[in-house]
Design a protein around this motif. Structure first.
Motif, PDB file in Angstrom:
ATOM      1  N   MET A   1      50.307 -18.715  -6.230  1.00  0.00           N
ATOM      2  CA  MET A   1      49.510 -19.355  -5.179  1.00  0.00           C
ATOM      3  C   MET A   1      50.355 -20.405  -4.472  1.00  0.00           C
ATOM      4  O   MET A   1      51.079 -21.159  -5.100  1.00  0.00           O
ATOM      5  N   GLU A   2      50.217 -20.482  -3.154  1.00  0.00           N
ATOM      6  CA  GLU A   2      51.000 -21.424  -2.378  1.00  0.00           C
ATOM      7  C   GLU A   2      50.550 -22.848  -2.675  1.00  0.00           C
ATOM      8  O   GLU A   2      49.384 -23.176  -2.662  1.00  0.00           O
ATOM      9  N   ASN A   3      51.529 -23.721  -2.886  1.00  0.00           N
ATOM     10  CA  ASN A   3      51.254 -25.146  -3.030  1.00  0.00           C
ATOM     11  C   ASN A   3      50.287 -25.472  -4.156  1.00  0.00           C
ATOM     12  O   ASN A   3      49.599 -26.481  -4.133  1.00  0.00           O
TER      13      ASN A   3
ATOM     14  N   ALA B   1      35.014 -21.770  -7.126  1.00  0.00           N
ATOM     15  CA  ALA B   1      35.323 -22.598  -5.962  1.00  0.00           C
ATOM     16  C   ALA B   1      35.533 -21.732  -4.723  1.00  0.00           C
ATOM     17  O   ALA B   1      35.062 -22.065  -3.621  1.00  0.00           O
ATOM     18  N   LYS B   2      36.213 -20.604  -4.882  1.00  0.00           N
ATOM     19  CA  LYS B   2      36.457 -19.701  -3.745  1.00  0.00           C
ATOM     20  C   LYS B   2      35.163 -19.071  -3.247  1.00  0.00           C
ATOM     21  O   LYS B   2      34.977 -18.886  -2.027  1.00  0.00           O
ATOM     22  N   GLU B   3      34.291 -18.704  -4.149  1.00  0.00           N
ATOM     23  CA  GLU B   3      32.996 -18.133  -3.754  1.00  0.00           C
ATOM     24  C   GLU B   3      32.171 -19.151  -2.969  1.00  0.00           C
ATOM     25  O   GLU B   3      31.549 -18.816  -1.948  1.00  0.00           O
TER      26      GLU B   3
ATOM     27  N   MET C   1      42.294 -26.659   4.968  1.00  0.00           N
ATOM     28  CA  MET C   1      43.747 -26.482   4.990  1.00  0.00           C
ATOM     29  C   MET C   1      44.432 -27.627   4.255  1.00  0.00           C
ATOM     30  O   MET C   1      45.377 -27.431   3.487  1.00  0.00           O
ATOM     31  N   ILE C   2      43.936 -28.848   4.490  1.00  0.00           N
ATOM     32  CA  ILE C   2      44.489 -30.017   3.797  1.00  0.00           C
ATOM     33  C   ILE C   2      44.270 -29.890   2.297  1.00  0.00           C
ATOM     34  O   ILE C   2      45.184 -30.117   1.491  1.00  0.00           O
ATOM     35  N   ALA C   3      43.052 -29.527   1.906  1.00  0.00           N
ATOM     36  CA  ALA C   3      42.722 -29.399   0.487  1.00  0.00           C
ATOM     37  C   ALA C   3      43.557 -28.322  -0.193  1.00  0.00           C
ATOM     38  O   ALA C   3      43.849 -28.410  -1.389  1.00  0.00           O
ATOM     39  N   SER C   4      43.944 -27.312   0.574  1.00  0.00           N
ATOM     40  CA  SER C   4      44.747 -26.218   0.022  1.00  0.00           C
ATOM     41  C   SER C   4      46.230 -26.537  -0.005  1.00  0.00           C
ATOM     42  O   SER C   4      47.050 -25.666  -0.321  1.00  0.00           O
ATOM     43  N   GLY C   5      46.574 -27.780   0.361  1.00  0.00           N
ATOM     44  CA  GLY C   5      47.985 -28.139   0.389  1.00  0.00           C
ATOM     45  C   GLY C   5      48.698 -27.613   1.615  1.00  0.00           C
ATOM     46  O   GLY C   5      49.923 -27.511   1.640  1.00  0.00           O
TER      47      GLY C   5
ATOM     48  N   SER D   1      46.736 -17.783  -0.335  1.00  0.00           N
ATOM     49  CA  SER D   1      46.307 -19.156  -0.120  1.00  0.00           C
ATOM     50  C   SER D   1      45.582 -19.693  -1.347  1.00  0.00           C
ATOM     51  O   SER D   1      44.887 -18.943  -2.045  1.00  0.00           O
ATOM     52  N   LEU D   2      45.755 -20.977  -1.628  1.00  0.00           N
ATOM     53  CA  LEU D   2      45.086 -21.602  -2.768  1.00  0.00           C
ATOM     54  C   LEU D   2      43.572 -21.389  -2.688  1.00  0.00           C
ATOM     55  O   LEU D   2      42.913 -21.088  -3.682  1.00  0.00           O
ATOM     56  N   LEU D   3      43.019 -21.527  -1.481  1.00  0.00           N
ATOM     57  CA  LEU D   3      41.633 -21.141  -1.207  1.00  0.00           C
ATOM     58  C   LEU D   3      41.658 -19.937  -0.292  1.00  0.00           C
ATOM     59  O   LEU D   3      42.449 -19.893   0.655  1.00  0.00           O
ATOM     60  N   HIS D   4      40.815 -18.950  -0.548  1.00  0.00           N
ATOM     61  CA  HIS D   4      40.712 -17.815   0.366  1.00  0.00           C
ATOM     62  C   HIS D   4      39.331 -17.176   0.247  1.00  0.00           C
ATOM     63  O   HIS D   4      38.607 -17.402  -0.725  1.00  0.00           O
ATOM     64  N   PHE D   5      38.995 -16.392   1.267  1.00  0.00           N
ATOM     65  CA  PHE D   5      37.693 -15.741   1.284  1.00  0.00           C
ATOM     66  C   PHE D   5      37.597 -14.684   0.181  1.00  0.00           C
ATOM     67  O   PHE D   5      38.549 -13.955  -0.097  1.00  0.00           O
TER      68      PHE D   5
END
Length: 446
Positions: A1-3, A90-92, A157-161, A219-223
């Motif tokens: 995962m990125e960042n 968290a992603k859901e 985006m900020i939260a995902s680094g 991405s650290l967060l994604h759909f």
């Protein structure tokens, strides 16, 4: 995962600023191109049109209030779960929150058009100013959903680094906005409606980029397939209610400013208020950007129960805020005339009103940063109630008191003094809450 390891680094001034500076730059740039909007409107159309932009601001703030609530509250909820290693959950929730934003945006857009004929009635505006208001708002509402997505994707985006990506989107959108301002107003003759369209298209850049970025599994967060956890939605709403309250009451207070200034100084006074709001917004964007930048770190360390890192982060943040406060107050006071002259020529009655007002309002910059950080910190700690009390008191209760009392005693100067007085009262409350909850959250050693 990125960042994914961004939160594992030591808490030092260098690492904090490395994490927060892109967000600061982003918010500063966003406020800058909002000022450029005003610059194009005031110089290419006139100060009546600039007054109209300010008169529509409360409606726009009402439109974005729900998005602000879900973006800030949702980010805190999601990053707390990430710190607790509930990654998939968290992603859901993230996907669910975005869907809710799209639905809410459609509803608010429709409501805005249905009520437009009644919004500006009873304000005793000239026909020209009222026409500008309707034209600007009708174009802006077209972009309601992209604006809501922009607000959310910026924070996620900020939260995902990915703060650098968020900054790049903001810069790209801002440049597009400024270019289209010139093309739509100066070349195409679209007037104030062109300014609204340029703003909407500029905001859409982050919305489109976010849809692409968060569709990627790297991405650290994604759909992913959402889980409709209404309990999580309620938690995000409660946690972000302070930011929603701030947006709502800011709209109400802006209306009060406008009505009071119309009474004491007419439409020129409203234009002067607009100029000063641009200056305060530009300076305040530094504090807002820093608070947004460190909020995911606070949420993550809180979820991780890492009090050592939390203490270091809060202590360093207070020092950074103090430095920014002194620098912005000094710069605003020394550069008052050049800043005001960009929007109104010295022979325009708006100029002298704005110069006098900005010199008084600059005092507020010594207090605003600490108040913004305190409210944002409690949101990041998932204490939406305290954050809401701070935001509501600062933005509404204290402003209402000072806006009613001071103009009666001091006239127009009382209107300008209302903001510093309210911020000083808010600082006292922020300090009280800060010390009251220090042991519960462990962000201070004494």
């Amino acid at each position: 995962m990125e960042n994914s390891n961004v939160y594992e680094k030591p808490v030092t001034h260098r690492n904090i600023l490395k994490f927060a500076v892109p967000t600061i730059a982003m918010t500063v740039f966003m406020s800058f191109y909002t000022m450029v909007d005003g610059l194009f409107v005031s110089n290419l159309i006139g100060t009546d049109a600039l007054s109209a932009v300010n008169l529509t601001a409360p409606v726009i703030q009402l439109v974005t209030a729900i998005s602000t609530m879900l973006a800030t509250g949702g980010s805190a909820v999601i990053m707390k779960k990430m710190g607790e290693q509930k990654i998939e959950e968290a992603k859901e929730d993230f996907t669910f929150f975005i869907i809710v934003n799209v639905i809410a945006g459609g509803i608010m857009c429709a409501a805005g058009y249905l009520s437009m004929d009644h919004i500006f009635a009873g304000m005793n505006l000239s026909a020209d100013v009222e026409g500008y208001c309707v034209e600007y708002l009708s174009r802006y509402l077209i972009f309601t959903v992209p604006v809501l997505l922009m607000n959310n994707f910026t924070l996620y985006m900020i939260a995902s680094g990915r703060a650098n990506l968020s900054l790049a989107c903001s810069v790209t959108g801002g440049i597009l906005n400024m270019v289209l301002d010139y093309v739509f107003i100066a070349r195409a003759g679209m007037g104030i409606g062109g300014a609204a369209a340029a703003t909407g298209l500029g905001y859409s850049v982050t919305a489109v980029a976010g849809l692409f970025v968060f569709s990627r599994k790297k991405s650290l967060l994604h759909f992913k397939k959402p889980a409709f956890r209404f309990k999580a939605l309620a938690a995000a709403a409660v946690n972000g209610c302070s930011e929603m309250a701030a947006a709502l009451v800011t709209g109400i207070i802006t209306m009060m400013f406008n009505w009071t200034m119309l009474h004491y100084a007419g439409e020129d006074g409203v234009a002067a208020v607009t100029v000063i709001m641009y200056v305060l917004m530009f300076a305040s964007s530094l504090y807002t950007g820093y608070s947004y930048g460190v909020a995911p770190m606070i949420s993550y360390y809180y979820g991780e129960q890492n009090r050592d890192k939390l203490k270091k982060l809060v202590a360093a943040s207070l020092k950074v805020i103090a430095g920014i406060s002194l620098a912005t107050a000094a710069a605003s006071f020394m550069l008052t005339k050049p800043l005001v002259s960009v929007f109104a020529r010295p022979d325009n009655p708006v100029h002298d009103l704005a110069v006098a007002g900005n010199r008084i309002c600059t005092i507020a910059l010594l207090f605003i940063g600490f108040n913004i950080f305190a409210s944002g910190m409690f949101t990041a700690l998932s204490n939406g109630i305290v954050s809401a009390v701070l935001a509501f008191s600062r933005s509404f209760v204290f402003m209402l008191i000072t806006m009613i009392a001071l103009p009666v005693i001091l006239g127009v100067n009382g209107i300008w003094l209302a903001t510093p007085a309210a911020e000083l009262m808010a600082l006292a409350l922020s300090a009280f809450m800060f010390f009251r909850y220090r042991k519960k959250y462990g962000y201070m050693t004494f």
